[in-house]
Design a protein around this motif. Structure first.
Motif, PDB file in Angstrom:
ATOM      1  N   SER A   9       0.846  -1.182   0.000  1.00 57.16           N
ATOM      2  CA  SER A   9       0.000   0.000   0.000  1.00 57.16           C
ATOM      3  C   SER A   9       0.889   1.241   0.000  1.00 57.16           C
ATOM      4  O   SER A   9       1.811   1.348   0.805  1.00 57.16           O
ATOM      5  N   PHE A  10       0.585   2.157  -0.921  1.00 49.90           N
ATOM      6  CA  PHE A  10       1.439   3.322  -1.141  1.00 49.90           C
ATOM      7  C   PHE A  10       0.707   4.624  -0.841  1.00 49.90           C
ATOM      8  O   PHE A  10      -0.512   4.712  -0.984  1.00 49.90           O
ATOM      9  N   HIS A  11       1.485   5.630  -0.481  1.00 50.49           N
ATOM     10  CA  HIS A  11       0.947   6.983  -0.469  1.00 50.49           C
ATOM     11  C   HIS A  11       0.586   7.314  -1.915  1.00 50.49           C
ATOM     12  O   HIS A  11       1.353   7.005  -2.841  1.00 50.49           O
ATOM     13  N   GLU A  12      -0.562   7.911  -2.107  1.00 47.39           N
ATOM     14  CA  GLU A  12      -1.052   8.154  -3.469  1.00 47.39           C
ATOM     15  C   GLU A  12      -0.029   8.893  -4.335  1.00 47.39           C
ATOM     16  O   GLU A  12       0.167   8.561  -5.512  1.00 47.39           O
ATOM     17  N   GLU A  13       0.646   9.866  -3.759  1.00 49.41           N
ATOM     18  CA  GLU A  13       1.607  10.639  -4.545  1.00 49.41           C
ATOM     19  C   GLU A  13       2.842   9.816  -4.953  1.00 49.41           C
ATOM     20  O   GLU A  13       3.601  10.219  -5.834  1.00 49.41           O
ATOM     21  N   ASN A  14       3.025   8.631  -4.330  1.00 47.03           N
ATOM     22  CA  ASN A  14       4.170   7.778  -4.644  1.00 47.03           C
ATOM     23  C   ASN A  14       3.871   6.705  -5.692  1.00 47.03           C
ATOM     24  O   ASN A  14       4.784   5.999  -6.132  1.00 47.03           O
ATOM     25  N   ILE A  15       2.614   6.587  -6.090  1.00 50.79           N
ATOM     26  CA  ILE A  15       2.245   5.551  -7.055  1.00 50.79           C
ATOM     27  C   ILE A  15       2.991   5.700  -8.378  1.00 50.79           C
ATOM     28  O   ILE A  15       3.525   4.707  -8.892  1.00 50.79           O
TER      29      ILE A  15
END
Length: 98
Positions: A9-15
């Motif tokens: 699971s990623f921080h959205e800005e890191n996708i």
């Protein structure tokens, strides 16, 4: 042969960074000794959750990959992008219908 499933699971800005790095590394991972299959999935309801799904010949093959410089490079980059602790399962396929 067995299957390895990893939930990340990623921080959205890191996708975008994750996907760019995966695109660079996917062939190297797929061609690691003992790896027979690799796919990446994204959750339909939560775009921050991804799964890798891979087939490995033996547990030793997976462990050798996990001790390799390739894994170190992939994991060192990827783990900085997480928003939750990753989860992993090693499973045996019992039934497959086509």
């Amino acid at each position: 042969m067995f299957i390895r499933i990893v939930k990340m699971s990623f921080h959205e800005e890191n996708i975008p960074a994750f996907l760019e790095n995966f695109d660079i590394m996917k062939s190297k991972i797929r061609n690691a000794p003992g790896n027979r299959f690799l796919e990446l999935y994204q959750d339909k309801n939560d775009k921050c959750i991804f799964f890798t799904y891979s087939y490995w010949e033996t547990e030793d093959d997976l462990e050798n990959y996990r001790k390799s410089e390739l894994f170190y490079d992939v994991w060192t980059f990827t783990k900085k992008l997480f928003n939750a602790k990753p989860e992993a399962w090693s499973v045996d396929k019992l039934v497959s219908l086509k």
